[in-house]
Write an enzyme that holds these catalytic residues in place. Sequence first.
Site, PDB file in Angstrom:
ATOM      1  N   LYS A  87       0.700  -1.391  -0.059  1.00  0.00           N
ATOM      2  CA  LYS A  87       0.186   0.247   0.320  1.00  0.00           C
ATOM      3  C   LYS A  87       1.226   1.397   0.307  1.00  0.00           C
ATOM      4  O   LYS A  87       1.848   1.615   0.711  1.00  0.00           O
ATOM      5  CB  LYS A  87      -0.874   0.526   0.964  1.00  0.00           C
ATOM      6  CG  LYS A  87      -2.039   0.378   1.016  1.00  0.00           C
ATOM      7  CD  LYS A  87      -3.161   0.944   1.682  1.00  0.00           C
ATOM      8  CE  LYS A  87      -4.227   1.248   2.554  1.00  0.00           C
ATOM      9  NZ  LYS A  87      -4.803   0.973   3.536  1.00  0.00           N
TER      10      LYS A  87
HETATM   11  C1  E4P Z   1      -7.988   1.100   3.914  1.00  0.00           C
HETATM   12  O1  E4P Z   1      -7.489   1.161   3.232  1.00  0.00           O
HETATM   13  C2  E4P Z   1      -8.037   2.600   5.158  1.00  0.00           C
HETATM   14  O2  E4P Z   1      -6.902   2.923   5.333  1.00  0.00           O
HETATM   15  C3  E4P Z   1      -9.698   2.992   5.989  1.00  0.00           C
HETATM   16  O3  E4P Z   1     -10.554   2.373   5.258  1.00  0.00           O
HETATM   17  C4  E4P Z   1      -9.242   4.466   6.220  1.00  0.00           C
HETATM   18  O4  E4P Z   1      -9.987   4.461   7.173  1.00  0.00           O
HETATM   19  P1  E4P Z   1     -11.132   5.567   8.288  1.00  0.00           P
HETATM   20  O5  E4P Z   1     -11.337   6.839   7.144  1.00  0.00           O
HETATM   21  O6  E4P Z   1     -12.277   4.858   8.910  1.00  0.00           O
HETATM   22  O7  E4P Z   1      -9.532   6.172   8.576  1.00  0.00           O
END
Ligand code: E4P
Length: 218
Positions: A87
């Site tokens: 990622k």
């Molecule tokens: C996943 O890939 C993201 O990092 C995550 O969904 C972010 O979610 P949040 O906005 O609830 O922290």
Amino acid sequence: MKFFIDTANLKEIAIAQSWGILDGVTTNPSLMAKEGIKGHDNILKHYVDICNIVDGDVSAEVIALDFDGMMREAEILATLHKNIVVKVPMTKDGIKAVKALSNQGIKTNCTLVFSAGQAILAAKAGATYVSPFVGRLDDISADGIALISQMVNIFTAQDYKTQILAASLRHPMHIVQCAEIGVDVVTCPFNSIEQLFHHPLTNSGLEKFMEDFKKSQQ
Ligand code: E4P
């Protein structure tokens, strides 16, 4: 539509996996910190533990902000397990890293995407997944689901191979809306997946069936 769970909590991952509907996992540094995972080796071990529960793609995020650092981390992460997806944040260095990793056949998830323009860059760089953050847009009075819709239209028109991974989902209706629009993947907190099960008419209907069955056996 693939279902990923957005957590680093092994218990939640195992429960969702036991339901038979899980296709993968997304994590981020905040989710890892929430589980108290500290130190380089423990972090790597935790990713392997997640991969051993779910047979699907598991996103592990780089911490470096520069291209060389991202590449060094990505190479370590990618060798941990065949299901690891690296990622990478939506920055100039991040997009360069996505392109280089994609050329090496390493799967990537371009994260922190908040506009259609950013999504186009991720697709052009060859990201496996692009993660638009629905809830965080809603949080600032923008329309996260409208972005998802726009991205689906663009990716269909351009025949981009990058999969749209709707992230930062906050409730079950976000999941339903993403399904209607036709996204490739949703990543959901455990509670949002669990809430999909519930309907008061299912509960009262089941109660009545059980009551009638018992009566018929007397
Ligand atoms: C996943 O890939 C993201 O990092 C995550 O969904 C972010 O979610 P949040 O906005 O609830 O922290």
